[in-house]
Motif scaffolding. Structure first.
Motif, PDB file in Angstrom:
ATOM      1  N   ASP A   1       2.315   1.950  -3.533  1.00 31.64           N
ATOM      2  CA  ASP A   1       1.476   2.655  -4.383  1.00 31.64           C
ATOM      3  C   ASP A   1       1.221   4.105  -4.055  1.00 31.64           C
ATOM      4  O   ASP A   1       0.951   4.882  -4.924  1.00 31.64           O
ATOM      5  CB  ASP A   1      -0.157   1.867  -4.015  1.00 31.64           C
ATOM      6  CG  ASP A   1      -0.065   0.566  -4.549  1.00 31.64           C
ATOM      7  OD1 ASP A   1       0.778   0.155  -5.739  1.00 31.64           O
ATOM      8  OD2 ASP A   1      -0.937  -0.341  -4.151  1.00 31.64           O
ATOM      9  N   LYS A   2       1.033   4.445  -2.694  1.00 30.75           N
ATOM     10  CA  LYS A   2       0.792   5.662  -2.374  1.00 30.75           C
ATOM     11  C   LYS A   2       2.149   6.690  -2.803  1.00 30.75           C
ATOM     12  O   LYS A   2       1.944   7.587  -3.168  1.00 30.75           O
ATOM     13  CB  LYS A   2       0.795   5.999  -0.906  1.00 30.75           C
ATOM     14  CG  LYS A   2      -0.688   5.482  -0.326  1.00 30.75           C
ATOM     15  CD  LYS A   2      -1.021   5.555   1.106  1.00 30.75           C
ATOM     16  CE  LYS A   2      -1.964   4.964   1.581  1.00 30.75           C
ATOM     17  NZ  LYS A   2      -2.167   4.781   3.187  1.00 30.75           N
ATOM     18  N   ALA A   3       3.334   6.263  -2.485  1.00 27.47           N
ATOM     19  CA  ALA A   3       4.559   6.804  -2.879  1.00 27.47           C
ATOM     20  C   ALA A   3       4.637   7.002  -4.276  1.00 27.47           C
ATOM     21  O   ALA A   3       5.308   7.864  -4.580  1.00 27.47           O
ATOM     22  CB  ALA A   3       5.673   5.991  -2.208  1.00 27.47           C
TER      23      ALA A   3
ATOM     24  N   ALA B   1       2.896   7.517  -6.720  1.00 23.55           N
ATOM     25  CA  ALA B   1       2.101   8.534  -7.094  1.00 23.55           C
ATOM     26  C   ALA B   1       2.873   9.931  -7.077  1.00 23.55           C
ATOM     27  O   ALA B   1       2.884  10.911  -7.810  1.00 23.55           O
ATOM     28  CB  ALA B   1       0.854   8.642  -6.786  1.00 23.55           C
TER      29      ALA B   1
ATOM     30  N   ASN C   1       6.117  12.740   3.224  1.00 21.81           N
ATOM     31  CA  ASN C   1       4.656  12.364   2.833  1.00 21.81           C
ATOM     32  C   ASN C   1       4.256  11.164   3.612  1.00 21.81           C
ATOM     33  O   ASN C   1       3.015  11.111   3.805  1.00 21.81           O
ATOM     34  CB  ASN C   1       4.432  12.410   1.373  1.00 21.81           C
ATOM     35  CG  ASN C   1       4.586  13.714   0.921  1.00 21.81           C
ATOM     36  OD1 ASN C   1       3.881  14.626   0.871  1.00 21.81           O
ATOM     37  ND2 ASN C   1       5.735  14.114   0.262  1.00 21.81           N
ATOM     38  N   LEU C   2       5.131  10.351   3.979  1.00 23.26           N
ATOM     39  CA  LEU C   2       4.813   9.122   4.827  1.00 23.26           C
ATOM     40  C   LEU C   2       5.523   9.047   6.008  1.00 23.26           C
ATOM     41  O   LEU C   2       6.293   8.023   6.277  1.00 23.26           O
ATOM     42  CB  LEU C   2       4.859   7.672   3.805  1.00 23.26           C
ATOM     43  CG  LEU C   2       4.370   7.829   2.646  1.00 23.26           C
ATOM     44  CD1 LEU C   2       4.529   6.694   1.689  1.00 23.26           C
ATOM     45  CD2 LEU C   2       2.625   7.849   2.713  1.00 23.26           C
TER      46      LEU C   2
ATOM     47  N   ASP D   1       0.817  -1.116  -0.049  1.00 23.15           N
ATOM     48  CA  ASP D   1       0.173  -0.019  -0.088  1.00 23.15           C
ATOM     49  C   ASP D   1       0.768   1.378   0.135  1.00 23.15           C
ATOM     50  O   ASP D   1       0.532   2.323  -0.652  1.00 23.15           O
ATOM     51  CB  ASP D   1      -1.006  -0.132   1.460  1.00 23.15           C
ATOM     52  CG  ASP D   1      -2.017  -0.956   1.041  1.00 23.15           C
ATOM     53  OD1 ASP D   1      -2.386  -1.629   0.118  1.00 23.15           O
ATOM     54  OD2 ASP D   1      -2.618  -1.333   2.127  1.00 23.15           O
ATOM     55  N   LEU D   2       1.958   1.268   0.856  1.00 22.58           N
ATOM     56  CA  LEU D   2       2.863   2.477   0.697  1.00 22.58           C
ATOM     57  C   LEU D   2       3.496   2.399  -0.714  1.00 22.58           C
ATOM     58  O   LEU D   2       3.796   3.846  -1.144  1.00 22.58           O
ATOM     59  CB  LEU D   2       3.737   2.069   1.863  1.00 22.58           C
ATOM     60  CG  LEU D   2       3.572   2.305   3.228  1.00 22.58           C
ATOM     61  CD1 LEU D   2       4.642   1.744   4.256  1.00 22.58           C
ATOM     62  CD2 LEU D   2       2.874   3.522   3.557  1.00 22.58           C
TER      63      LEU D   2
END
Length: 77
Positions: free
Chosen positions: A18-20, A22, A50-51, A15-16
């Motif tokens: 996928d978020k990163a 972008a 950002n994370l 999941d990280l």
């Protein structure tokens, strides 16, 4: 018909990625190079900002995975 076994061990890390991805995809684009050097090193900073809270080794895994995803998308140069 059998259901394929999930080979990934850490789904939260996926999941990280996928978020990163972008956020950091532009850093892998050679068109965005500065003085002939890619900006991939900046991806680490963007991921950390950002994370927050993910361990440094996971930042490395996320950026490495995103790099492989980008290279697979664009194909051989």
């Amino acid at each position: 018909m059998s259901i394929p076994t999930e080979r990934r061990k850490n789904l939260h890390l996926r999941d990280l990625v996928d978020k990163a991805y972008a956020l950091i995809e532009p850093f892998f684009d050679p068109a965005n190079a500065w003085n002939g050097q890619t900006l991939e090193h900046l991806a680490y900073r963007v991921v950390r900002e950002n994370l927050p809270g993910i361990p440094p080794e996971d930042v490395q895994v996320v950026v490495s995975a995103a790099t492989r995803i980008y290279r697979a998308k664009i194909g051989p140069q």
